[in-house]
Motif scaffolding. Structure first.
Motif, short mmCIF file in Angstrom:
data_model
loop_
_atom_site.label_atom_id
_atom_site.label_comp_id
_atom_site.label_asym_id
_atom_site.label_seq_id
_atom_site.Cartn_x
_atom_site.Cartn_y
_atom_site.Cartn_z
N ALA A 96 0.27 -1.35 0.21
CA ALA A 96 -0.05 0.20 -0.17
C ALA A 96 0.78 1.55 0.02
CB ALA A 96 -0.89 -0.17 1.59
N PHE A 97 1.76 1.16 0.95
CA PHE A 97 2.60 2.38 0.87
C PHE A 97 3.63 3.04 -0.17
CE2 PHE A 97 7.05 3.83 1.80
CZ PHE A 97 6.94 5.23 1.69
N LEU A 98 4.48 1.12 -0.64
CA LEU A 98 5.10 1.90 -1.95
C LEU A 98 4.09 2.16 -3.05
CD1 LEU A 98 7.44 -1.19 -2.41
CD2 LEU A 98 7.59 1.12 -1.91
N ILE A 99 3.04 1.43 -3.53
CA ILE A 99 1.93 1.74 -4.41
C ILE A 99 1.70 3.23 -4.52
CG2 ILE A 99 -0.60 0.85 -4.93
CD1 ILE A 99 -0.02 -1.80 -4.72
N ASN A 100 1.76 3.67 -3.36
CA ASN A 100 0.91 4.56 -2.96
C ASN A 100 2.17 5.81 -3.78
OD1 ASN A 100 -1.68 6.68 -2.34
ND2 ASN A 100 -0.64 7.28 -0.35
N TYR A 101 2.65 5.23 -2.98
CA TYR A 101 3.90 6.79 -3.30
C TYR A 101 4.08 6.42 -4.90
CZ TYR A 101 8.64 8.32 -4.06
OH TYR A 101 10.00 9.09 -4.92
N PHE A 102 4.86 5.80 -5.62
CA PHE A 102 4.44 5.42 -7.10
C PHE A 102 3.37 6.06 -7.48
CE2 PHE A 102 7.49 1.78 -6.37
CZ PHE A 102 8.52 2.52 -6.82
N SER A 103 2.42 6.17 -7.31
CA SER A 103 0.99 6.23 -8.17
C SER A 103 0.61 7.70 -7.24
CB SER A 103 -0.32 5.80 -7.37
OG SER A 103 -0.60 6.16 -6.19
N SER A 104 1.31 8.13 -6.68
CA SER A 104 1.64 9.81 -6.23
C SER A 104 2.12 10.51 -7.42
CB SER A 104 2.07 10.21 -5.15
OG SER A 104 2.85 9.78 -4.53
N LEU A 105 3.22 9.77 -7.92
CA LEU A 105 4.05 10.80 -8.68
C LEU A 105 3.28 10.96 -10.10
CD1 LEU A 105 7.40 8.47 -8.88
CD2 LEU A 105 6.80 10.17 -7.16
#
Lengths: 256, 617
Positions: free
Chosen positions: B110-119
């Protein structure tokens, strides 16, 4: 007949959509009137018109004998009304005590009376332990309770309550029910909308049912029930579709 | 990390963005969609274009020029990036990851996905190809020595995105409390607004150089006039004239060159210092170093930015884990210690602000005025708006005081500066007061439901602002009197003049509130989806009617100036007397018009309540 609320062909249109289509309400003084209807039937629109929050598109309405479409008379009526509107009427940046003080002063109540009643209302509605919080920090139920306190504070002759029990805990709900019952017993009038039919059945003396903007039935509760339950009668009038639940038959299947 | 989850998160962010655009109207949605698609489409041309531009321009530039170009790119990128962040903060949807943690997704995923999608942001889609293309051009033109610019760019992007992500996570845990949420939104907006004022402050830092250059030009013109006059008077012959003229021009050129060189040195020093101190300057500094053949600044920059980025990501991850384990929620749900510490029954004896009486005013007026004042003083967005006149006054006042001529202004101009200060105060609260009911939101219903006379409601609303506005005006007037002292009778005349200005302003603000109300989202400072007609009416109020209604208040000063200039009356404080008279007349007009406005208000209150309580209006 001494009527607290009387409407003739009360109508409200929103562009092409008719939210309330010419209803004739007759609410006697000293009654507990439950105004029922499915979602989007026009209950809140009707209350808004009766309390002056929304201008009707047509028709006539008298509240406590005053013509609500006349600016001066409507102010006279508002002096004797308490209201819990659909989306409440609170100020985000005031505490409960400040808000009640404000409402009391608007109603020209003496300072000591405001203080004493505020104290009692906050205590009875279990808001005294959060009185330092701003209303924007309140849960929905707490906001409802504060709106109820504000509506009761001036001890009005007529109460308009739009879904007063929604989001309120069981203990407070019981307190409010008792308060309202005593209030009506003293000769005042309550006009209430609720989705909880048990509450309406337990509290109300009279009922009106609105469906798609039309008042399909109104009268004493016993007459409306016709020997059955209010729920049966309401579902019958509202045209509930029992077929639709059968379409979800996949819910009966075991989870994979 | 599950690919399907990643797709779902990207889709979610996209939908939230599109819905936000759509809420602002169909035209806006189409426009933003065109911009978004256009940004993706132009990414490749931007890459190629910046590469081509770099290949052409880089050979001509010095390493210092490269630093300036990269500074410009970095600042432009950050402005776009931060604008996106502020907009996201002001949205009603919180940024919290807690909305995803109940779903079947691991915390790490969830953390990584949310970070990458925030880009997935417009600023990144536009600026990354541009910066990458320019970096490739650097390597192409300057050779392998500039290769570190590529990892430095990556480290820079990691640092900015990770810091922002950590910041968002921290804010989302802070914003669990709605009271703090508004404070956070306002604080971030204030920081952003003040940050945008930095360039003007910096430019005022270099103002002495520009002033000296202007002074030098004036001096040259004066000396040339003198030379021409002497030549016309036949004090010397044509040869001597030419010699002296050449001498003057040469001297001026030398002085200009010296001044330019000093300015350039000052800018260079400031730029290098800023790049060294601020981590966002390490990328440009590394590029400059590499262009000069020094790899150490670039390598240190890469290391530093990667460390900051990694530490931020790690910290953000710990916050996420903490949230998952319920730490943030547990803290948020605890009752405030302030409440617990309050002795029982304290409220019974203490007189609330709202309980106070105001002599000469009815109960409803006093209640509305005090309730409004209490709300104003508690609302962070209102406080920020109320502070803006003081910030503006400090900014403009500093600039004015730096100017040379302020101490030499005549007696007639000095009161005008005071009037200007009072005008700034009123202009600062114009947005709040011209939409008085909009800031009440749902609370406005209580006015419609109440039996109070509508005239009293308007009076109470106006009086709610009076102490704040008068306080700010007094602070500014005292400051003006300290720095640009005016005559005592002029200073005293300011007070009745301010009352006149405020009351006329109130009448205008009431009309605007009645005829151009707008819904204001909680914690926000601006209208939500305003109608064009409302925007036009408010523009009319701000741009034309507001200054027009204030012009008559200048009459007393104008009349005194006229009388004194003609020498008709001496030793009589005409301005003070006429200001007092004018104030009495304006109070009378206010009282008369307020009753009329009360009627207008009552006739439109149902339309107003529909607008100010409806976020879709």
């Amino acid at each position: 007949m001494n009527l607290a609320i009387e409407t003739h062909q009360l109508t409200r249109n929103f562009n092409d959509f008719c939210a309330v289509g010419g209803i004739d309400l007759a609410v006697e003084r000293g009654t507990f009137y439950g105004f029922l209807g499915p979602n989007g039937a026009g209950k809140s629109t009707t209350i808004k018109m009766l309390t002056g929050l929304l201008a009707p598109s047509g028709g006539r309405m008298l509240v406590l004998g005053k013509n609500m479409r006349d600016p001066k008379e409507s102010l006279d009526a508002k002096r004797h009304m308490g209201v819990i509107p659909e989306d409440l009427a609170l100020f985000d940046n005031l505490t409960a005590r400040e808000y009640l003080t404000f409402v009391g002063r608007i109603h020209l109540m003496p300072r000591d009376t405001i203080r004493n009643r505020t104290e009692e209302l906050l205590s009875v509605l279990a808001l005294d332990d959060v009185e330092k919080k701003l209303t924007l920090e309140y849960s929905h139920g707490m906001k409802k309770k504060l709106a109820m306190a504000a509506a009761l504070l001036p001890n009005p002759d007529l109460l308009f309550l739009d879904e007063p029990f929604e989001g309120v805990d069981a203990v407070t709900s019981r307190v409010i029910r008792d308060l309202l019952s005593g209030y009506v017993a003293r000769g005042s009038t309550v006009f209430l909308t609720s989705h909880v039919l048990e509450i309406v059945e337990r509290l109300c003396t009279h009922v009106g049912i609105i469906v798609k903007g039309k008042l399909v039935e109104q009268g004493p509760l016993a007459t409306i029930r016709q020997g059955g339950t209010l729920e049966d009668r309401f579902l019958q009038q509202a045209g509930a579709d029992s077929e639709s639940t059968r379409k979800l038959n996949w819910l009966d299947e075991a989870a994979s | 990390m599950n690919w399907q989850h990643f797709q779902a998160f990207v889709w979610l962010r996209w939908r939230m963005m599109v819905n936000q655009w759509r809420r602002a109207g169909a035209f806006n949605a189409v426009l933003m969609m065109v911009i978004a698609v256009g940004a993706v489409v132009v990414a490749v041309p931007l890459l190629i274009g910046s590469f081509a531009l770099g290949v052409n321009a880089i050979p001509k530039g010095t390493p210092m020029h490269l630093l300036y170009v990269w500074d410009g790119l970095v600042v432009a990128f950050l402005v776009f990036w931060m604008t996106g962040l502020v907009m996201e903060l002001q949205r009603s949807e919180p940024l919290s990851l807690s909305k995803f943690l109940h779903l079947p997704v691991s915390v790490k995923s969830a953390f990584l996905i949310n970070y990458f999608s925030s880009l997935l942001r417009l600023s990144l889609i536009i600026f990354v190809p541009m910066m990458f293309g320019y970096s490739l051009a650097l390597v192409f033109v300057k050779g392998a020595m500039l290769l570190p610019v590529l990892p430095a760019l990556a480290a820079f992007l990691l640092m900015v995105t990770a810091l922002t992500y950590q910041f968002q996570g921290w804010l989302s845990s802070l914003m669990n409390n709605p009271r703090r949420r508004r404070l956070v939104v306002v604080a971030v907006t204030v920081i952003f607004v003040l940050g945008s004022q930095l360039p003007s402050l910096l430019s005022s830092n270099f103002a002495p150089f520009l002033t000296s250059q202007a002074e030098q030009s004036r001096q040259l013109a004066k000396e040339m006039d003198e030379l021409n006059r002497a030549f016309q008077a036949h004090e010397f012959d044509a040869n001597e004239y030419t010699r002296r003229l050449k001498e003057l021009v040469d001297h001026d050129e030398l002085a200009t060159k010296q001044s330019d060189s000093e300015l350039s040195e000052q800018v260079e020093e400031s730029a290098l210092l800023a790049n060294l101190v601020l981590p966002i300057g390490w990328l440009p500094l590394g590029v400059k170093g590499a262009a000069e053949g020094r790899l150490i600044p670039a390598l240190l920059g890469i290391l530093g930015m990667t460390l900051i980025g990694s530490a931020s990501l790690w910290r953000a991850y710990r916050t996420t884990v903490g949230m998952y384990q319920g730490q943030a929620t547990a803290r948020g749900s605890q009752p405030s210690s302030r409440v617990a510490a309050t002795p029982a029954g304290l409220g019974k004896t203490r007189t609330l602000l709202l309980e106070r009486r105001i002599p000469g005013l009815s109960e409803p007026v006093a209640a509305i005025a005090l309730g409004g004042l209490r709300s104003l003083l508690r609302s962070p967005e209102a406080k920020m708006m109320l502070l803006s006149p003081l910030i503006m006054a400090v900014l403009f006042g500093t600039m004015l005081l730096r100017g040379s001529g302020l101490q030499n202004v005549s007696d007639w101009i000095r009161p005008l500066i005071g009037v200007g200060a009072m005008f700034v105060v009123l202009a600062g609260v114009l947005q709040l007061m011209s939409n008085q009911f909009g800031f009440d939101r749902g609370g406005f219903r209580i006015f419609v439901l109440s039996a109070a006379s509508r005239r009293d409601i308007l009076l109470g609303k106006n009086l709610a602002f009076a102490p704040v506005v008068a306080g700010m005006a007094l602070v500014l007037l005292v400051a003006v009197q300290v720095f640009v002292p005016m005559r005592v009778d002029h200073f005293l005349a300011m007070f009745p003049q301010f009352v006149s200005m405020f009351l006329l302003f109130c009448l205008l603000a009431n009309l605007s509130s009645i005829y151009a109300p707008a819904y204001i989202a909680a914690g926000s400072l601006s209208h939500s989806k305003p109608k064009m007609s409302v925007v036009l009416r408010q523009m009319l109020t701000v741009g034309i009617l507001f200054p027009l209604t204030q012009v008559p208040t200048l009459l007393p000063l104008g009349i005194e100036a006229l009388i004194k200039s003609q020498g008709w009356i001496e030793q009589v404080p005409v301005y003070l007397i006429l200001s007092l008279l004018q104030c009495a007349v304006v109070v009378l007009i206010y009282r008369l018009l307020l009753s009329w406005q009360g009627g207008l208000f009552q006739s439109r209150e149902q339309q107003i309540v529909e607008i100010v309580t409806n976020r879709e209006s």
